[in-house]
Design a protein around this motif. Structure first.
Motif, PDB file in Angstrom:
ATOM      1  N   THR A   1      27.107  14.457 -30.072  1.00 31.62           N
ATOM      2  CA  THR A   1      27.510  13.150 -30.594  1.00 31.62           C
ATOM      3  C   THR A   1      28.168  12.289 -29.525  1.00 31.62           C
ATOM      4  O   THR A   1      28.728  11.245 -29.844  1.00 31.62           O
ATOM      5  CB  THR A   1      28.478  13.296 -31.784  1.00 31.62           C
TER       6      THR A   1
ATOM      7  N   GLY B   1      31.022  11.495 -33.064  1.00 38.02           N
ATOM      8  CA  GLY B   1      30.691  11.929 -34.424  1.00 38.02           C
ATOM      9  C   GLY B   1      29.267  11.598 -34.804  1.00 38.02           C
ATOM     10  O   GLY B   1      28.728  12.127 -35.758  1.00 38.02           O
ATOM     11  N   MET B   2      28.662  10.687 -34.065  1.00 37.57           N
ATOM     12  CA  MET B   2      27.326  10.187 -34.408  1.00 37.57           C
ATOM     13  C   MET B   2      26.269  10.775 -33.497  1.00 37.57           C
ATOM     14  O   MET B   2      26.258  10.512 -32.294  1.00 37.57           O
ATOM     15  CB  MET B   2      27.341   8.658 -34.284  1.00 37.57           C
ATOM     16  N   PRO B   3      25.373  11.606 -34.055  1.00 40.63           N
ATOM     17  CA  PRO B   3      24.257  12.086 -33.236  1.00 40.63           C
ATOM     18  C   PRO B   3      23.342  10.914 -32.874  1.00 40.63           C
ATOM     19  O   PRO B   3      23.382   9.880 -33.521  1.00 40.63           O
ATOM     20  CB  PRO B   3      23.528  13.066 -34.178  1.00 40.63           C
TER      21      PRO B   3
END
Lengths: 431, 573, 130
Positions: free
Chosen positions: C95, C99-101
């Protein structure tokens, strides 16, 4: 036959509140003012339901009574060192508040779908702030409407008509008084109604925004093109932005999910900030799930942070990238989970999903989902906004009351009621 | 439950009790004449200071901009956090504390009633959501009306009765408490980014007569119109005004003009306008370089004109978060400081802005701001019309109130700061030459009795029989202490009450929350002739969806969604 | 028939939106998310016809889906799979500390896979370990 007016649609961040639902024999017979996704939900929500609580024994989910299922959920959470409670973007604020309380009680992480939609937007906002407005402001005033990395026509089908390009406002009555610009890598359905469509190279949003900021400051760009767009076209777009009276930049996951992530949001906000020297300009994320905004609001007023809040230390701790649900699963730290109204096994990267499958987890959902199919405990719930009331926040943070238009099937409770049961059970177990 | 507070040194200005040693008896949630000493739980308050629970009439504690402020500033929460306990939820935040923490921290200071001073009507449900999660305090929320199209249209047609009916409808629909007016005219102009118009209005005395582009109404007309509406509705609190030109050198003249513009509407000797956080509107000079205090001129006006009351908006030297319904001001502050900036314009009715701010002792401007708030209080002849606030969190977080109290009570405490601020700042205000020091009686007036009175909360702010049993007990012996010298003890004592009693229950003991209970939410339920209401509603329903993007039905908040809903009637006429 | 290299995008589609409202276990949902939109020229070059089975592979995984030509695809070399368990099989878990792939803009290879079967959702779950 009963008719319910002003029903709030529990689908997307538009939270349209003018739905008319006709109910007969505790069934919805028809809806008015709905978009295609909304109508699909109102007319089909009762089919394919989870009907009984289930517990997975020897690889098979077997029906149990509610009490047993609630106890099992409480047991899973209580026995864990570092549990997570995840989801609820498709639930009421009242349930969301209980979710936070439960996470605090069991000392775990509370996180929601923001992590894989507008998490980077929150990070960008922490850096830069966010000059924004409500959708009514756009309707009344906007003469330049820019959708960037957002396929609005497919993700928020009534957005154009209710709030933006095709709406009628106090100061903008005709379509001709507004310009619509779409910037995207794909020529999506949303490009059709646009006055100007700019096709950008994938992953080069940051570059284009930087170029726009340079042009606005009358700096010269020495390249012939940026992000696949000739400089003359960038200059043309900059003029359009500079010369409007009231502009709005709606952005979607095209910015948050691509290379750059929160840096793209920083750049977008900087661009909008700059534009306020020449015009009134606002920016707004196109929030997807109908109450993901509410989940951020609730988590923020209760803990101080919008998502990915770690309560395992006895106080709220927040560090996206570390405390985000995806990351605690990625590192294999999370040892139990309660998933509410969400489907991470369908939407998380395969290896993250695999790690979730290694730990005990429970699902509360009205419908079978990819995740519920293999959960250790499944508790069916009422459909919030149809069978249960509660509050939700529109993408521009206007709060609305979701209505209950008919009763849930017997023995089925709302997320709010179920979370209250789990919370009480946890408390009694912990003594 | 019965409770007896024995032998406390009581300050209760409403009942003219000035440091008398006496008992306070409590039965259930009310103060009573007496209780059976042998049955009641007895608190020995000998040599302790006893006052009614504090009443704060202007503190941004709940609602959309508060929460956006929290979201904007995770850095405000990292260092200042509180652990979950058996009775407390966890949370954190210094200038933007999370909701539970707000209740605990206020109660620990002996406050029991706090008013959220500005919410957009369309977002009021958000405020009620957060109210539900603020324990230990009774609350109410003022509603923004100063930039509302419906209000303007009625006023431009000179339809005061219809406007009153509309305002009554909104208060009832949103469960609000009073009419708040923020930077009238300018918020609408800012929605167009109309900087030209705003430049005219920023800090020039003639400005309240400048017509708003596209509408033609003036600030004077809006304020006077809503003042008449307020009188017609007999609302418990007068119009609560955040004047034009906030935060601009030279704005004190606009402030006086604004106060003066309703003078002829006064009838009795009671305020018909509350001018809020006047420190931010009390600047002399014409730019930041020659900035000086305008407090003397303002108080000269306030002291002889009983139709106005004010609160301070005192500045604290600290890191904080400014947040206001005055979007255009925050944009200017962002341009000035280059700090991160959030703006939130709201359709039809209002707006808001948020910018973090660090007030530094070394800055002349900030130091002058600091002197102005104190000057306002110290020049006040009538503490019943001048209230202590920091406009939390705009001047500084509310947990700094004990500091402000110590500055008001001790010239020495003020002098210590004066010695450390830039010389230029010291010459730009009169603070150094003021010897006055507040008494406990005056502190009790300014922080409880007077605020409760101007809010129209008759059972608050005093300890007479029939009052709500909200009491705070501080570890000070007023007979012994010399606040002028022992200001550090004053500060410490007011930071942590040894007892806070809310509705007859001990909720704070030795400065720690020992019990958490929910507070009431007050709102005004005006009673109007039904023909007037019906006519207004049918007209409103025709326009409602042309203006708003939600339906009229969904705009209205049913009472069951308000935590401990406590409506207060208001009678038209 | 031959394979080609492409940049993978994932995202929402109206059909996926409606499909998930019917049911995540419905055929309609599976149909809506087990497809890959391909530029017509890439289809032609690869000798693919509409609804031919293809294998899409990234450095993170591989999945069998059906290809459909789409005029939304800006140019050859870009492919699109709607959000869902098929797209997720191709996404990495890094990520970048956010938190964001990365769900959009991933290097992928596409190859015709005649005879292969598009797995149903149950089978995908078995592959995840349940």
């Amino acid at each position: 036959m009963a008719t319910f007016e002003d029903v709030v649609c529990p689908i997307c961040g538009c939270l349209c509140d003018d739905i008319v639902a006709t109910v007969e024999d505790n069934k919805i017979k028809g809806v008015k003012n709905s978009c295609s996704i909304s109508a699909t939900k109102f007319l089909n929500y009762h089919k394919h339901r989870l009907t009984s609580p289930l517990i997975r024994k020897n690889g098979e989910q077997v029906p149990v009574n509610l009490e047993e299922a609630v106890e099992k959920v409480a047991e899973i959470l209580t026995n864990a060192e570092y549990p997570a409670i995840y989801g609820m973007a498709l639930s009421s604020c009242e349930a969301q508040g209980l979710g936070v309380e439960l996470a605090e009680e069991v000392g775990g992480v509370i996180d929601n779908q923001t992590v894989t939609c507008h998490g980077p937007t929150a990070l960008g906002m922490h850096d830069m702030g966010m000059p924004t407005c409500t959708l009514g402001e756009v309707r009344h005033r906007a003469d330049l409407i820019l959708y960037w990395g957002s396929n609005v026509e497919e993700s928020h089908p009534r957005h154009l008509r209710r709030y933006s390009v095709l709406s009628k406002g106090r100061f903008r009555k005709e379509r001709e008084e507004r310009k619509m610009v779409v910037i995207d890598v794909r020529k999506t359905a949303s490009a059709r109604p646009a006055d100007l469509f700019i096709q950008i190279e994938q992953g080069q949003d940051y570059e284009l925004m930087s170029a726009l900021r340079m042009v606005l400051q009358f700096d010269e760009i020495e390249e012939e093109s940026v992000a696949g767009i000739p400089v003359e076209k960038i200059e043309e777009l900059a003029e359009l932005l500079r010369n409007c009276e009231f502009g709005i930049l709606f952005f979607g996951l095209g910015l948050t999910m691509s290379r750059g992530k929160e840096r793209n949001i920083d750049a977008a906000i900087s661009l909008v900030r700059d534009l306020n020297k020449w015009a009134k300009f606002s920016i707004m994320p196109m929030r997807g799930h109908y109450n993901v905004t509410g989940m951020n609001e609730v988590t923020t007023w209760q803990t101080g942070y919008p998502y990915a809040v770690d309560l395992s230390r006895g106080y709220p701790w927040y560090n996206p990238g570390e405390t985000t649900f995806v990351d605690i699963l990625r590192r294999g730290e999370c040892d139990a989970a309660l998933i509410i109204a969400s489907d991470p096994l369908a939407h998380f990267p395969k290896d993250v999903a695999q790690n979730l499958c290694k730990i005990p987890f429970a699902v509360i959902d009205p419908h079978p989902s990819v995740t519920s199919l293999v959960a250790d405990v499944v508790i069916p719930s009422a459909v919030t906004g149809i069978e249960a009331e509660g509050s939700a926040y529109r993408m521009d943070a206007i709060p609305l009351r979701l209505k209950k238009v008919l009763d849930p099937p017997s023995g089925i409770y709302s997320d709010e009621e179920l979370l209250q049961m789990v919370l009480e059970k946890v408390r009694s177990m912990r003594g | 439950m019965e409770l007896l507070i024995k032998n406390g040194v009581v300050y209760d200005p409403t009942n003219k009790i000035d440091g008398e040693v006496m008992d306070i008896a409590i039965k259930g949630n009310k103060i009573v004449d007496k209780v059976d000493e042998f049955k009641a739980y007895v608190i020995d308050a000998s040599n302790k200071l006893v006052m009614a629970g504090g009443v704060d009439l202007h503190s941004h504690i709940a609602g959309p901009k508060k929460n956006t402020g929290r979201m904007l500033r995770p850095e405000d929460h990292y260092k200042d956090f509180e652990l979950k306990t058996k009775v407390k939820r966890s949370g954190g935040g210094y200038s933007t504390p999370s909701s539970f923490i707000i209740g605990y921290r206020y109660a620990e200071m002996g406050y029991t009633t706090v008013i959220e001073p500005a919410n957009s009507p369309i977002k009021m449900l958000h405020c009620h959501h957060e109210f539900r999660d603020i324990p230990l305090l009774d609350k109410a929320c003022f509603v923004l009306f100063g930039n509302n199209w419906f209000v303007w249209e009625y006023l431009m047609d000179n339809k005061i009765d219809e406007c009153a009916a509309y305002v009554a409808w909104v208060l009832n629909a949103t469960k609000g408490y009073a009419i708040k007016i923020v930077d009238p005219g300018c918020v609408e102009a800012w929605k167009w980014g109309d900087v030209e118009f705003l430049d005219i209005l920023w800090g020039r005395p003639e400005t309240i007569d400048e017509p708003v582009p596209r509408f033609g109404i003036t600030s004077r007309e809006i304020i006077r119109g809503l003042c008449k509406v307020n009188k017609r509705l007999n609302l418990p609190h007068p119009i609560h005004v955040h004047a034009n030109g906030l935060g601009t050198p030279g704005n004190y003249e606009t402030t006086i003009d604004t106060m003066d513009c309703v003078k002829d509407l006064a009838e009795e000797d009671r305020p018909i306008m509350h001018m809020t956080h006047v420190q931010f509107n009390g600047y002399g000079g014409s730019d930041w370089v020659n900035l000086r205090s305008g407090a003397y001129e303002i108080m000269k006006y306030v002291n002889v004109n009983k139709h106005v009351a004010i609160d301070l908006g005192q500045v604290i030297f600290t890191d904080t978060t400014t947040m206001t319904g005055d979007g255009p001001f925050e944009y200017r502050l962002h341009r000035l400081t280059k700090n991160k900036w959030t703006n939130a314009d709201v359709e039809v009715e209002s707006g808001a802005g948020i910018v973090p701010m660090h007030y530094k002792r070394s800055s002349s401007v900030h130091a002058i701001m600091w002197t102005i708030g104190l000057e306002l209080a110290l020049f006040a002849k009538d503490p019943w019309r001048v209230f202590m606030t920091t406009d939390h969190p705009n001047g500084g977080p509310f947990i700094n109130y004990p500091k402000v109290i110590s500055w008001l009570m001790s010239k020495e405490a003020r002098q210590r700061i004066l010695n450390k601020i830039p010389k230029r700042a010291r010459t730009k205000s009169n603070l150094e030459s003021i010897d006055r020091e507040y008494s406990f009686y005056e502190i009790a007036t300014s922080t409880r009795a007077a605020t409760a009175k101007i809010l129209g909360l008759k059972d608050k702010g005093h300890l007479g029989v029939g009052a709500d049993a909200d009491v705070s007990i501080y570890d000070i012996d007023p007979k012994e202490i010399d606040p002028s010298k022992d200001y550090k003890k004053i500060r410490k004592a007011f930071s942590n009450a040894i007892f806070t009693i809310k509705e007859g229950e001990i909720v704070v003991k030795d400065g720690e929350v020992v019990k958490s209970i929910d507070g009431r939410v007050y709102w005004v339920k005006p009673d109007l002739p039904s023909d007037l209401m019906d006519a207004m509603e049918s007209e409103l329903s025709e326009k409602f969806e042309d203006y708003y993007t939600i339906t009229m039905e969904n705009f209205q908040i049913p009472e069951r969604f308000v935590a401990r809903s406590t409506p207060i009637p208001a009678y038209y006429g | 028939m031959k394979g080609f290299k492409a940049t993978l995008l994932t995202g929402r589609s109206l059909k996926q939106g409606m499909g998930k409202e019917i049911s995540k276990t419905s055929d309609r949902y599976k149909e809506s998310v087990s497809i890959c939109e391909v530029h017509p020229k890439d289809m032609e070059d690869a000798g693919l016809k509409e609804r031919d089975v293809i294998r899409v592979t990234t450095q993170f995984g591989s999945v069998i889906v059906k290809c459909v030509p789409s005029d939304h695809i800006p140019k050859p070399g870009i492919i699109f799979i709607p959000y869902g368990p098929y797209a997720s099989a191709l996404i990495g878990m890094n990520t970048n500390s956010t938190g964001m792939p990365t769900f959009k803009g991933i290097s992928a290879e596409v190859e015709p896979a005649p005879g292969e079967k598009v797995l149903d959702i149950r089978q995908l779950l078995t592959n995840l370990g349940r």
